[in-house]
Design an enzyme around this catalytic site. Sequence first.
Site, PDB file in Angstrom:
ATOM      1  N   ASP A 147       0.874  -1.107   0.109  1.00  0.00           N
ATOM      2  CA  ASP A 147      -0.034  -0.048   0.040  1.00  0.00           C
ATOM      3  C   ASP A 147       0.804   1.335  -0.005  1.00  0.00           C
ATOM      4  O   ASP A 147       1.880   1.238   0.352  1.00  0.00           O
ATOM      5  CB  ASP A 147      -0.790   0.110   1.198  1.00  0.00           C
ATOM      6  N   GLU A 204       0.224  -1.518   5.459  1.00  0.00           N
ATOM      7  CA  GLU A 204       1.400  -1.316   6.450  1.00  0.00           C
ATOM      8  C   GLU A 204       0.944   0.258   6.846  1.00  0.00           C
ATOM      9  O   GLU A 204       1.142   0.585   8.171  1.00  0.00           O
ATOM     10  CB  GLU A 204       2.785  -1.120   5.628  1.00  0.00           C
TER      11      GLU A 204
HETATM   12 ZN   LIG Z   1       6.824   2.324   4.127  1.00  0.00          ZN
END
Ligand SMILES: [Zn+2]
Length: 482
Positions: free
Chosen positions: A79, A146
């Site tokens: 992401d 993340e």
């Molecule tokens: Zn990163």
Amino acid sequence: MNTTIETLNPTAVWKNFKLICSVPHPSRHEEKIRELIVNFCKNIGLNPIVDSANNVIVSKPATPGMENRKGVILQAHLDMVPQANSDSKHNFETDPITAYVDGEWVRAQGTTLGADNGIGAAAAMAVLESKDIAHGPIEVLFTATEETGMDGANGLKSGVLKGDILMNMDSEDEGELYVGCAGGLDANISFSYHTEPVSGKAFQLAITGFKGGHSGMDIALGRANANKVMFRLLQSLESLDVRLSAVNGGSLRNAIPREAFATVIVPDNKVNEFKTMCDSFAKIVTFEFAATEPTSKFEVNETSATTALTLVDQKKLVDIIRALPNGVMRMSDAMQGLVETSTNLAIVKAENGEVKISCLLRSSVDSAKDSLGGMMVAICRLASATITLTGGYPGWKPNMNSPILKTMQSVYLDNWGKTPEIKAVHAGLECGILGAKYPHWDMISFGPTIRSPHSPDERVNIESITKFWEFLQLTLLAVPTK
Ligand SMILES: [Zn+2]
């Protein structure tokens, strides 16, 4: 505008990064990039799996003669942070990222670039499809989400990956090796209070102009905590029977509070003394923090208020805030200059009959973080306040004897004539969470040079990708045998 980034060197990495830019992948909208990675793997004859946390995991056998090497897990997150300039009409869920060459850098038109962590993912893809890079058994772990909760790392199951060495490619300074990070824990303190009518003159106390900053990375800079300073003032005002009507300081758990505001009621016959005391308090604190808080500001303005916390509840609140620890608790033994354990007294609010206090505790040593939480539990028990400790995640304690660290240091020295800097961060990284599930892993984090990540000014240095890519290949070649 030169948008042909796929022709930059090394093309093996850039063409994959171009591919990543072509599919929208803001955090929590990662279906398209997941599909892209899965198809990419299938097209080169590999068998990817998508786990229950939406991580994509794929393995590639060793190249001939490299079968006896330790297994390496290459890791990057899928992401990106979606940030656009205010004048941009970019839709992160539907529009591709337009990356272009700007001198020595590649950046995106009006948006974040997603080099964090698209370059890491692109490099992993390049290793997967390569036919001429020598390497032992490889697994690639593309983690999900993340940037908004580390969901992929949190949801990864233990026992799935077989390798021994985790190479995270989410660092942002070429020539540096990361070997540690901090875990975190939220302390949530609350108690209800009663109010009563109080006569006197009401004032608003405003403490503003502090620098604040990241509650982990900036915690050792000696900056003032606006909540701590406010309650130091409130405690000293007790001698004048000043009563607390409302208080509100800090806004984000992971930011050092820059501002705090309190409404107080001062007995009519003590207003002059009150003003003198506030004045001299401002001078004392300004002097104490002259170096770190040159723009601090203390204001006292008339306002209106007719009720205050009962004296018992006011004293309870003042005592809790004065007693709660704040700032650096301990420096690291493993690495000079690294904060091991800290806490940020982030938010204090008293409104509608309820006091709420939020702290964020961090440590690279999980037991030290838990012990600090216990200290806060003790303070709350003394004060009869409620505390819950939530959202804990593990840290990554630096291991200066790490074999992969030694290997990468010597590879770098042999090829670029200097030793890379060894670093750790006093903030959360996926490695902390991942390593807790695979305690035997030898872990390291490295990457190309990225500036202003998470902002529309995000850019990645072209030259640093050449070095990062060579460094990765040379390291794979040098991985020790099992
Ligand atoms: Zn990163």
